[in-house]
Design an enzyme around this catalytic site. Structure first.
Site, PDB file in Angstrom:
ATOM      1  N   SER A 147      -8.047  10.529  36.338  1.00 15.69           N
ATOM      2  CA  SER A 147      -7.237  11.737  36.412  1.00 15.69           C
ATOM      3  C   SER A 147      -8.041  12.955  35.930  1.00 15.69           C
ATOM      4  O   SER A 147      -9.081  13.255  36.474  1.00 15.69           O
ATOM      5  CB  SER A 147      -5.949  11.558  35.604  1.00 15.69           C
ATOM      6  OG  SER A 147      -5.067  12.627  35.793  1.00 15.69           O
ATOM      7  N   ASP A 299      -6.032  18.563  40.022  1.00 14.94           N
ATOM      8  CA  ASP A 299      -6.953  17.765  39.218  1.00 14.94           C
ATOM      9  C   ASP A 299      -7.775  16.839  40.108  1.00 14.94           C
ATOM     10  O   ASP A 299      -7.551  16.783  41.324  1.00 14.94           O
ATOM     11  CB  ASP A 299      -6.188  17.019  38.121  1.00 14.94           C
ATOM     12  CG  ASP A 299      -5.271  15.935  38.653  1.00 14.94           C
ATOM     13  OD1 ASP A 299      -4.983  15.931  39.863  1.00 14.94           O
ATOM     14  OD2 ASP A 299      -4.812  15.094  37.858  1.00 14.94           O
ATOM     15  N   ASP A 301      -7.983  13.705  40.955  1.00 13.12           N
ATOM     16  CA  ASP A 301      -7.395  12.733  41.878  1.00 13.12           C
ATOM     17  C   ASP A 301      -6.190  13.299  42.620  1.00 13.12           C
ATOM     18  O   ASP A 301      -5.514  12.588  43.360  1.00 13.12           O
ATOM     19  CB  ASP A 301      -7.041  11.431  41.165  1.00 13.12           C
ATOM     20  CG  ASP A 301      -5.898  11.572  40.175  1.00 13.12           C
ATOM     21  OD1 ASP A 301      -5.787  12.648  39.550  1.00 13.12           O
ATOM     22  OD2 ASP A 301      -5.114  10.618  40.010  1.00 13.12           O
ATOM     23  N   ASP A 303      -3.145  14.486  41.804  1.00  4.49           N
ATOM     24  CA  ASP A 303      -1.729  14.219  41.579  1.00  4.49           C
ATOM     25  C   ASP A 303      -1.066  15.325  40.752  1.00  4.49           C
ATOM     26  O   ASP A 303       0.144  15.478  40.773  1.00  4.49           O
ATOM     27  CB  ASP A 303      -1.492  12.836  40.960  1.00  4.49           C
ATOM     28  CG  ASP A 303      -2.205  12.614  39.636  1.00  4.49           C
ATOM     29  OD1 ASP A 303      -2.881  13.535  39.146  1.00  4.49           O
ATOM     30  OD2 ASP A 303      -2.081  11.498  39.099  1.00  4.49           O
TER      31      ASP A 303
END
Length: 572
Positions: A147, A299, A301, A303
């Site tokens: 993340s 961010d 990734d 999400d």
């Protein structure tokens, strides 16, 4: 030297581990360093968002062996849980250093265990993995990501058949299976015939679903009037979000070129976290140059998203996750009820540490607001647990939002589109995203939140966090900033205490290490150790009524003073 730690490290000098790994472990043993202790003093654990940790050798690090052991345990569990079937798994990975290689290791172990693998041929957003699990009718999904953690981290998130992350009972059962294994039990001998590489077909299906859920046809003629600045912060969102915005009809999209290329070292930011104002500085500078209406940053990734919009004076202001979530939810509810006949089974989702304004908003539309623990897996679980109810949308304070249920995790792709649609509609009406937020404050009350995190690294830090929570439970606050504590919710014991009477009632939410104080003036203070980072987090929410838009600045000053008073008394 700690004999127990030394023994765990020496076990990694066996032929089970490759020569490079053995050399690294020998070096740590010879140095007898703090790094040796940190690498081996425990096994890396599953937390709120799966397993995250620093990359390196050792049982408390992300490496091919810890992830291989996870995958072997998961393979064993899948074959037992779906006996008589050929389990199928989808795997994605983000821009982090070593993510592609580690994703291949994971795919190899699954295939070695005769499990069908769908592996993305290149990096993709986490929400697309959640989508792919359902789209490809898989039993499980894995994404390699840490993340928004610093560059030295990586991670391993596990998804189940519904596209949501692991929840009880599967989570504890799978962890037990993993813990029962020795590293020598991991089968790394890939059967390549079981691995299929996926890309464009799944991309196109995901983009189509994002457009169906996040765009509104009545805005078609107004999108040319909106200028968007977007930054992927060196992450995966650049593979999908530009295509989604183009598909919706947005032509004036400016991408921060210095942050366009995926790069696990995140060279232009201290932290690739859209919650941090510094991360969006380059995007804000570009937005001023281009006269943009909205700034969006995601961010690594993809999400989480952070946004900035123009205030009433035309200045770009960053919104927090609670503010964005409230405006998005209201927009979805307003559109839903304008276009659908209410059936009385609609609900929105949020978390116990997010703004209580979500509950107030739900009441105004006569829908239910379900609350879960921190982590979007709990919002996804709500959809599974209540199949007869209609999920509209939901979010959490940590900059995550989910539109509808075609993805079962926070989804910065569709949420980015939704934010741009809100800006477009508001602008076409002579209003703004910011003004929409202000109108909600006047209508429902001005709720203001603050999140303060204390970083406590290493073994001593973990003990300090543990002791802080013990103190808050054993020596509970009776007042805070002049407000009387009237209720204490302890999610570790699943008990809610009414302070005035001593009456205790059960909390019907899974146990978690979270403690929440409620005051007689509607303030709320929550303490929670992070499940993925060496932090203890304090969430503060205060509120007051504003009679008109003209009152908002005065009310905000009052709320800011309240928050400052709470932080002072907590000593943070």
């Amino acid at each position: 030297m700690n004999p127990e730690i030394n023994a765990k490290a020496e076990a990694w000098l066996s032929p089970t581990f490759d020569e490079t790994t053995q050399k690294e472990v020998k070096k740590l043993i010879e140095q007898d360093s703090e790094e040796l202790t940190e690498s081996f003093y425990k096994n890396l654990e599953f937390g709120t968002g799966g397993m995250r940790g620093i990359m390196g050798v050792g049982t408390n690090r992300i490496n091919k062996y810890t992830l291989g052991k996870n995958t072997q345990g998961l393979s064993n569990y899948l074959k037992e849980a779906f006996s008589g079937q050929t389990p199928k798994v989808a795997i994605a990975y983000d821009c982090r250093n070593n993510s592609k290689e580690l994703a291949q290791v994971v795919a190899d172990v699954f295939s070695a265990n005769d499990i069908k693998v769908y592996l993305f041929s290149d990096l993709r957003p986490t929400p697309e993995l959640s989508f792919a699990v359902k789209h490809l009718d898989c039993h499980c999904g894995i994404v390699l990501t840490a993340s928004h953690n610093p560059p030295e981290y990586n991670g391993y998130k596990v998804y189940w058949q519904d596209g949501g992350q692991l929840v009880p009972p599967q989570d504890s059962e799978i962890v037990a299976e993993i813990e029962s294994l020795d590293y020598s039990a991991v089968n790394f001998d890939a059967k390549k015939e079981h691995i299929t590489y996926i890309d464009k077909d799944v991309d196109e299906a995901f983009i189509k679903a994002s457009l169906e859920n996040g765009s509104f046809s009545e805005l078609d003629k107004h999108r040319d009037d909106v200028t968007i600045v977007f930054t992927p912060l060196h992450g995966t969102s650049v593979t999908i979000i530009p295509d989604v915005l183009e598909g919706a009809g947005y032509k004036n999209v400016q991408i921060v070129e210095e942050q366009r290329k995926p790069d696990g070292n995140f060279p232009t930011v201290k932290s690739p976290n859209p919650e941090e104002p510094e991360a969006l500085k380059m995007a804000l500078d570009l937005a001023e140059e281009k006269g943009a209406d909205i700034v969006v940053g995601t961010d690594p990734d993809c999400d989480r998203l952070g946004i900035a919009v123009r205030d009433n004076s035309g200045k770009l202001v960053l919104l927090n996750g609670n503010q964005t979530m409230v405006v998005m939810t209201d927009f979805l509810l307003e559109n839903y009820f304008a276009n659908n006949e209410a059936k009385g089974n609609e609900f929105i989702g949020s978390t116990i540490v997010s703004t209580p304004m979500m509950e107030t908003l739900a009441k105004s539309y006569d829908v239910e607001c379900k609350l879960g623990l921190t982590g979007f897996k709990w919002i996804a679980k709500m959809i599974v647990d209540y199949p007869s109810q209609q999920f509209i949308g939901g979010g959490e304070e940590s900059f995550g939002f989910m539109v509808g249920d075609f993805v079962r995790d926070k989804d910065a792709v569709t949420a980015t589109l939704l934010a741009c649609e809100i800006v477009t509609k508001a602008k076409s009406e002579g209003s703004s995203f910011f003004k929409k937020l202000q109108d909600l404050y006047v209508k429902h009350g001005f709720f203001k939140e603050d999140l303060t995190s204390l970083v406590k690294k290493g073994i001593s830090g973990a003990e300090e966090i543990k002791q802080t929570m013990i103190n808050l439970r054993e020596n509970p606050l009776t007042t805070i900033n002049g407000e009387k504590i009237v209720k204490i919710d302890d999610y570790a014991s699943s008990k809610s205490l009414k302070v005035s009477t001593g009456e205790s009632t059960d909390i019907d939410i899974p146990k978690a290490n979270v403690l929440i104080y409620h005051t007689d003036q509607g303030s709320r203070i929550a303490a929670r150790p992070s499940g993925t980072e060496p932090k203890i987090k304090f969430y503060i929410s205060v509120n007051d009524n504003a009679e008109s838009l003209d009152d908002l600045s005065k009310v905000e000053e009052k709320l800011d003073a309240k928050i400052a008073g709470v932080l002072k008394e907590l000593g943070i």
